[in-house]
Scaffold this active site. Structure first.
Site, PDB file in Angstrom:
ATOM      1  N   GLU A   1     -14.388  15.238 -22.232  1.00 34.69           N
ATOM      2  CA  GLU A   1     -14.054  15.052 -23.641  1.00 34.69           C
ATOM      3  C   GLU A   1     -14.660  13.773 -24.212  1.00 34.69           C
ATOM      4  O   GLU A   1     -15.096  13.735 -25.363  1.00 34.69           O
ATOM      5  CB  GLU A   1     -12.530  15.002 -23.818  1.00 34.69           C
TER       6      GLU A   1
ATOM      7  N   GLU B   1     -18.241   0.833 -11.455  1.00 35.99           N
ATOM      8  CA  GLU B   1     -17.065   1.635 -11.119  1.00 35.99           C
ATOM      9  C   GLU B   1     -16.914   2.739 -12.160  1.00 35.99           C
ATOM     10  O   GLU B   1     -16.908   2.473 -13.361  1.00 35.99           O
ATOM     11  CB  GLU B   1     -15.804   0.772 -11.101  1.00 35.99           C
TER      12      GLU B   1
END
Length: 223
Positions: A60, A161
């Site tokens: 999304e 990350e």
């Protein structure tokens, strides 16, 4: 950790101002931004390709961030890491971060797998807090990856990350984060217990939504 130090806000701000002005720090942050752009491009390409195959977008939204100089300095002092740009890059693994928000848990895992299968992406560590949630209810898939960036001086490897969450997981984590920064919370244990119940409820909702999606994909309608 017993050896961790707790610097004052004034100490952190003063040291962060000094480091943030150095050319080495500015250059390093530029490299991290380039690494983020590389991964975001890969994810957008996968999203476009998979949307054709499955008639839906796997994710999304994507959010990215660089840790602030204050946050970096505070963590380095607390962990006893020397305050140099070289040690910053070597010892800190969460300076650059990307969060990928998916509608369905299955899409989350598929997207993460496709990302790390690319030949220029090296998976350094994988922490699955969906299969093994934290004690407070936190759920997310964390990948630490090595990605090359190509500069006029040559190739340089950077660590980023990447967190993958469903919409429900991200909603819970956002609320939990805001509550942690409240200066005073009455009955914190009671609040923590309620948050854990909410996390478990949202996990069940994710599972139900996944089942509904599979039914629609298989039969074209909900039975």
């Amino acid at each position: 950790m017993e050896n961790e130090k707790n610097p004052t806000l004034e100490e952190v701000e003063e040291l962060a101002k000094g480091i943030a002005r150095t050319p080495a720090f500015v250059r390093l942050m530029t490299y991290y931004r380039c690494a983020i752009m590389e991964i975001e491009t890969k994810l957008h390409v996968l999203n476009e390709e998979l949307s054709l195959q499955y008639d839906r977008n796997p994710f999304e939204s994507i959010e990215s961030r660089l840790k602030s100089p204050e946050s970096i300095v505070e963590k380095m002092i607390r962990r006893g890491i020397p305050l140099t740009v070289e040690d910053m890059e070597q010892e800190m693994t969460d300076i650059a971060g990307i969060r990928v928000i998916c509608s369905f848990q299955e899409d989350l895992y598929s997207l993460a797998e496709l990302l790390v299968e690319q030949d220029d992406v090296l998976l350094l560590s994988r922490k699955d807090y969906i299969e093994n949630p934290k004690s407070n209810g936190y759920r997310s898939l964390h990948l630490l990856i090595d990605i090359p960036i190509f500069l006029y001086q040559g190739k340089r490897h950077m660590r980023v990350e990447v967190q993958f969450r469903t919409i429900a997981m991200d909603f819970w984590a956002s609320v939990d984060h805001k509550l942690k920064y409240k200066k005073t919370i009455r009955e914190p244990e009671k609040v923590a217990a309620k948050l854990k119940v909410c996390a478990d409820t949202l996990a069940m909702m994710d599972a139900e939504m996944e089942e509904i999606r599979r039914t629609i994909d298989a039969d074209g309608e909900i039975e």
